[in-house]
Motif scaffolding. Sequence first.
Motif, PDB file in Angstrom:
ATOM      1  N   THR A   1       0.844  -1.187   0.000  1.00  0.00           N
ATOM      2  CA  THR A   1       0.000   0.000   0.000  1.00  0.00           C
ATOM      3  C   THR A   1       0.878   1.235   0.000  1.00  0.00           C
ATOM      4  O   THR A   1       2.036   1.178   0.415  1.00  0.00           O
ATOM      5  CB  THR A   1      -0.942   0.018   1.220  1.00  0.00           C
ATOM      6  OG1 THR A   1      -1.726   1.198   1.182  1.00  0.00           O
ATOM      7  CG2 THR A   1      -0.178  -0.029   2.532  1.00  0.00           C
ATOM      8  N   LYS A   2       0.339   2.341  -0.458  1.00  0.00           N
ATOM      9  CA  LYS A   2       1.081   3.602  -0.462  1.00  0.00           C
ATOM     10  C   LYS A   2       0.963   4.317   0.885  1.00  0.00           C
ATOM     11  O   LYS A   2       1.604   5.327   1.104  1.00  0.00           O
ATOM     12  CB  LYS A   2       0.565   4.512  -1.577  1.00  0.00           C
ATOM     13  CG  LYS A   2       0.867   3.977  -2.961  1.00  0.00           C
ATOM     14  CD  LYS A   2       0.332   4.887  -4.041  1.00  0.00           C
ATOM     15  CE  LYS A   2       0.594   4.289  -5.410  1.00  0.00           C
ATOM     16  NZ  LYS A   2       0.059   5.119  -6.477  1.00  0.00           N
ATOM     17  N   MET A   3       0.144   3.777   1.793  1.00  0.00           N
ATOM     18  CA  MET A   3      -0.037   4.399   3.101  1.00  0.00           C
ATOM     19  C   MET A   3       1.169   4.074   3.984  1.00  0.00           C
ATOM     20  O   MET A   3       1.453   2.900   4.237  1.00  0.00           O
ATOM     21  CB  MET A   3      -1.316   3.894   3.776  1.00  0.00           C
ATOM     22  CG  MET A   3      -2.576   4.248   3.038  1.00  0.00           C
ATOM     23  SD  MET A   3      -4.085   3.724   3.900  1.00  0.00           S
ATOM     24  CE  MET A   3      -3.868   1.967   4.036  1.00  0.00           C
ATOM     25  N   LYS A   4       1.864   5.099   4.437  1.00  0.00           N
ATOM     26  CA  LYS A   4       3.010   4.885   5.318  1.00  0.00           C
ATOM     27  C   LYS A   4       2.536   4.302   6.649  1.00  0.00           C
ATOM     28  O   LYS A   4       1.494   4.673   7.171  1.00  0.00           O
ATOM     29  CB  LYS A   4       3.718   6.209   5.603  1.00  0.00           C
ATOM     30  CG  LYS A   4       4.502   6.760   4.456  1.00  0.00           C
ATOM     31  CD  LYS A   4       5.220   8.034   4.911  1.00  0.00           C
ATOM     32  CE  LYS A   4       6.031   8.642   3.818  1.00  0.00           C
ATOM     33  NZ  LYS A   4       6.720   9.851   4.269  1.00  0.00           N
ATOM     34  N   GLY A   5       3.350   3.415   7.197  1.00  0.00           N
ATOM     35  CA  GLY A   5       3.079   2.895   8.529  1.00  0.00           C
ATOM     36  C   GLY A   5       2.133   1.710   8.579  1.00  0.00           C
ATOM     37  O   GLY A   5       1.753   1.270   9.658  1.00  0.00           O
ATOM     38  N   TYR A   6       1.738   1.179   7.449  1.00  0.00           N
ATOM     39  CA  TYR A   6       0.864   0.013   7.424  1.00  0.00           C
ATOM     40  C   TYR A   6       1.569  -1.110   6.678  1.00  0.00           C
ATOM     41  O   TYR A   6       2.228  -0.879   5.679  1.00  0.00           O
ATOM     42  CB  TYR A   6      -0.459   0.321   6.708  1.00  0.00           C
ATOM     43  CG  TYR A   6      -1.357   1.236   7.491  1.00  0.00           C
ATOM     44  CD1 TYR A   6      -2.335   0.723   8.322  1.00  0.00           C
ATOM     45  CD2 TYR A   6      -1.203   2.614   7.412  1.00  0.00           C
ATOM     46  CE1 TYR A   6      -3.162   1.557   9.053  1.00  0.00           C
ATOM     47  CE2 TYR A   6      -2.017   3.466   8.140  1.00  0.00           C
ATOM     48  CZ  TYR A   6      -2.995   2.931   8.958  1.00  0.00           C
ATOM     49  OH  TYR A   6      -3.796   3.759   9.681  1.00  0.00           O
ATOM     50  N   HIS A   7       1.423  -2.324   7.179  1.00  0.00           N
ATOM     51  CA  HIS A   7       1.957  -3.454   6.428  1.00  0.00           C
ATOM     52  C   HIS A   7       0.880  -4.518   6.264  1.00  0.00           C
ATOM     53  O   HIS A   7      -0.004  -4.671   7.098  1.00  0.00           O
ATOM     54  CB  HIS A   7       3.251  -4.009   7.051  1.00  0.00           C
ATOM     55  CG  HIS A   7       3.057  -4.708   8.346  1.00  0.00           C
ATOM     56  ND1 HIS A   7       3.146  -4.077   9.552  1.00  0.00           N
ATOM     57  CD2 HIS A   7       2.767  -6.004   8.622  1.00  0.00           C
ATOM     58  CE1 HIS A   7       2.926  -4.939  10.521  1.00  0.00           C
ATOM     59  NE2 HIS A   7       2.683  -6.108   9.987  1.00  0.00           N
ATOM     60  N   TYR A   8       0.981  -5.205   5.167  1.00  0.00           N
ATOM     61  CA  TYR A   8       0.017  -6.221   4.770  1.00  0.00           C
ATOM     62  C   TYR A   8       0.151  -7.436   5.670  1.00  0.00           C
ATOM     63  O   TYR A   8       1.251  -7.944   5.884  1.00  0.00           O
ATOM     64  CB  TYR A   8       0.267  -6.589   3.307  1.00  0.00           C
ATOM     65  CG  TYR A   8      -0.634  -7.646   2.752  1.00  0.00           C
ATOM     66  CD1 TYR A   8      -1.973  -7.384   2.516  1.00  0.00           C
ATOM     67  CD2 TYR A   8      -0.135  -8.900   2.432  1.00  0.00           C
ATOM     68  CE1 TYR A   8      -2.801  -8.355   1.978  1.00  0.00           C
ATOM     69  CE2 TYR A   8      -0.950  -9.878   1.891  1.00  0.00           C
ATOM     70  CZ  TYR A   8      -2.283  -9.610   1.670  1.00  0.00           C
ATOM     71  OH  TYR A   8      -3.094 -10.565   1.135  1.00  0.00           O
ATOM     72  N   VAL A   9      -0.974  -7.925   6.209  1.00  0.00           N
ATOM     73  CA  VAL A   9      -0.965  -9.095   7.076  1.00  0.00           C
ATOM     74  C   VAL A   9      -1.466 -10.320   6.322  1.00  0.00           C
ATOM     75  O   VAL A   9      -0.938 -11.407   6.462  1.00  0.00           O
ATOM     76  CB  VAL A   9      -1.826  -8.846   8.338  1.00  0.00           C
ATOM     77  CG1 VAL A   9      -1.927 -10.086   9.193  1.00  0.00           C
ATOM     78  CG2 VAL A   9      -1.254  -7.687   9.138  1.00  0.00           C
ATOM     79  N   GLY A  10      -2.509 -10.141   5.530  1.00  0.00           N
ATOM     80  CA  GLY A  10      -3.075 -11.272   4.793  1.00  0.00           C
ATOM     81  C   GLY A  10      -4.455 -10.941   4.275  1.00  0.00           C
ATOM     82  O   GLY A  10      -4.886  -9.780   4.305  1.00  0.00           O
ATOM     83  N   MET A  11      -5.174 -11.998   3.849  1.00  0.00           N
ATOM     84  CA  MET A  11      -6.524 -11.822   3.312  1.00  0.00           C
ATOM     85  C   MET A  11      -7.503 -12.780   3.976  1.00  0.00           C
ATOM     86  O   MET A  11      -8.070 -13.649   3.318  1.00  0.00           O
ATOM     87  CB  MET A  11      -6.527 -12.040   1.803  1.00  0.00           C
ATOM     88  CG  MET A  11      -6.177 -10.809   1.027  1.00  0.00           C
ATOM     89  SD  MET A  11      -6.512 -10.992  -0.725  1.00  0.00           S
ATOM     90  CE  MET A  11      -8.277 -11.003  -0.804  1.00  0.00           C
ATOM     91  N   PRO A  12      -7.755 -12.622   5.265  1.00  0.00           N
ATOM     92  CA  PRO A  12      -8.731 -13.510   5.890  1.00  0.00           C
ATOM     93  C   PRO A  12     -10.136 -13.202   5.364  1.00  0.00           C
ATOM     94  O   PRO A  12     -10.512 -12.052   5.196  1.00  0.00           O
ATOM     95  CB  PRO A  12      -8.612 -13.173   7.388  1.00  0.00           C
ATOM     96  CG  PRO A  12      -8.073 -11.787   7.413  1.00  0.00           C
ATOM     97  CD  PRO A  12      -7.204 -11.655   6.189  1.00  0.00           C
ATOM     98  N   ASN A  13     -10.882 -14.245   5.050  1.00  0.00           N
ATOM     99  CA  ASN A  13     -12.259 -14.120   4.559  1.00  0.00           C
ATOM    100  C   ASN A  13     -12.371 -13.227   3.331  1.00  0.00           C
ATOM    101  O   ASN A  13     -13.388 -12.579   3.115  1.00  0.00           O
ATOM    102  CB  ASN A  13     -13.183 -13.600   5.663  1.00  0.00           C
ATOM    103  CG  ASN A  13     -13.192 -14.515   6.866  1.00  0.00           C
ATOM    104  OD1 ASN A  13     -13.216 -15.742   6.719  1.00  0.00           O
ATOM    105  ND2 ASN A  13     -13.140 -13.936   8.050  1.00  0.00           N
TER     106      ASN A  13
ATOM    107  N   PHE B   1     -10.800 -10.415   2.648  1.00  0.00           N
ATOM    108  CA  PHE B   1     -10.585  -8.987   2.889  1.00  0.00           C
ATOM    109  C   PHE B   1      -9.097  -8.722   3.120  1.00  0.00           C
ATOM    110  O   PHE B   1      -8.422  -9.489   3.805  1.00  0.00           O
ATOM    111  CB  PHE B   1     -11.368  -8.510   4.121  1.00  0.00           C
ATOM    112  CG  PHE B   1     -12.843  -8.564   3.937  1.00  0.00           C
ATOM    113  CD1 PHE B   1     -13.512  -7.522   3.315  1.00  0.00           C
ATOM    114  CD2 PHE B   1     -13.578  -9.650   4.391  1.00  0.00           C
ATOM    115  CE1 PHE B   1     -14.872  -7.561   3.138  1.00  0.00           C
ATOM    116  CE2 PHE B   1     -14.950  -9.701   4.225  1.00  0.00           C
ATOM    117  CZ  PHE B   1     -15.602  -8.653   3.589  1.00  0.00           C
ATOM    118  N   PHE B   2      -8.607  -7.629   2.533  1.00  0.00           N
ATOM    119  CA  PHE B   2      -7.229  -7.240   2.763  1.00  0.00           C
ATOM    120  C   PHE B   2      -7.089  -6.770   4.203  1.00  0.00           C
ATOM    121  O   PHE B   2      -7.867  -5.937   4.671  1.00  0.00           O
ATOM    122  CB  PHE B   2      -6.803  -6.114   1.816  1.00  0.00           C
ATOM    123  CG  PHE B   2      -6.724  -6.545   0.389  1.00  0.00           C
ATOM    124  CD1 PHE B   2      -5.614  -7.251  -0.066  1.00  0.00           C
ATOM    125  CD2 PHE B   2      -7.739  -6.266  -0.494  1.00  0.00           C
ATOM    126  CE1 PHE B   2      -5.525  -7.658  -1.384  1.00  0.00           C
ATOM    127  CE2 PHE B   2      -7.668  -6.682  -1.818  1.00  0.00           C
ATOM    128  CZ  PHE B   2      -6.562  -7.383  -2.258  1.00  0.00           C
TER     129      PHE B   2
END
Length: 187
Positions: free
Chosen positions: A8-20, A22-23
């Motif tokens: 993502t381009k949002m600073k301070g966030y990291h991808y965890v996964g796609m449960p159900n 949903f990002f």
Amino acid sequence: MDSATGTTKMKGYHYVGMPNGFFLFENENYVPMGFTYQNYVTRSEYDTLSADDRELLLLRALVVEDDEAGKISRLLNHLDINTQQYSYDWFVVDCENRRNSACSYFETNKRGFTAETTLPAANTLFFSVPYEKGWSATVNGEKAEILKADAGFMAVICPAGESKVEFTYKTPGLGLGALFTLGGTVL
């Protein structure tokens, strides 16, 4: 958001996964409930800042109503808003400082919430819960004054050492309304 890589381009966030399907992202700069500050500014000082600087200042200094500044001036340092730098890098540092000063325990219940903290010196403990007249608070079992802080939230003063803080909410006028309803039913 790049769905193929989970970036993502949002600073301070990291991808965890796609449960159900949903990002799911995790905010690396989270701030928990119930924390302290080292600095304060008055509401009139806060109101002079741009909207962008105001939101960043809220992580650096407790904003108190002008007429309540005297209650905390012995606990916190007055911050000169004209000498501050507001940037993403400072935001990250301020978030970490608030996390490091957070209470050790926080739990909600049907009537409010309870928090526990251990402070090296007397300080204000801030909660991002909207300030309303129906709230009452105790610190270590004794009634505590609730300060209106950060333009509409709540803080209480806690002594040095261990403190148990309890906030209870009662709807203003509920008892009187029930009495009128009972009286109307009888009539």
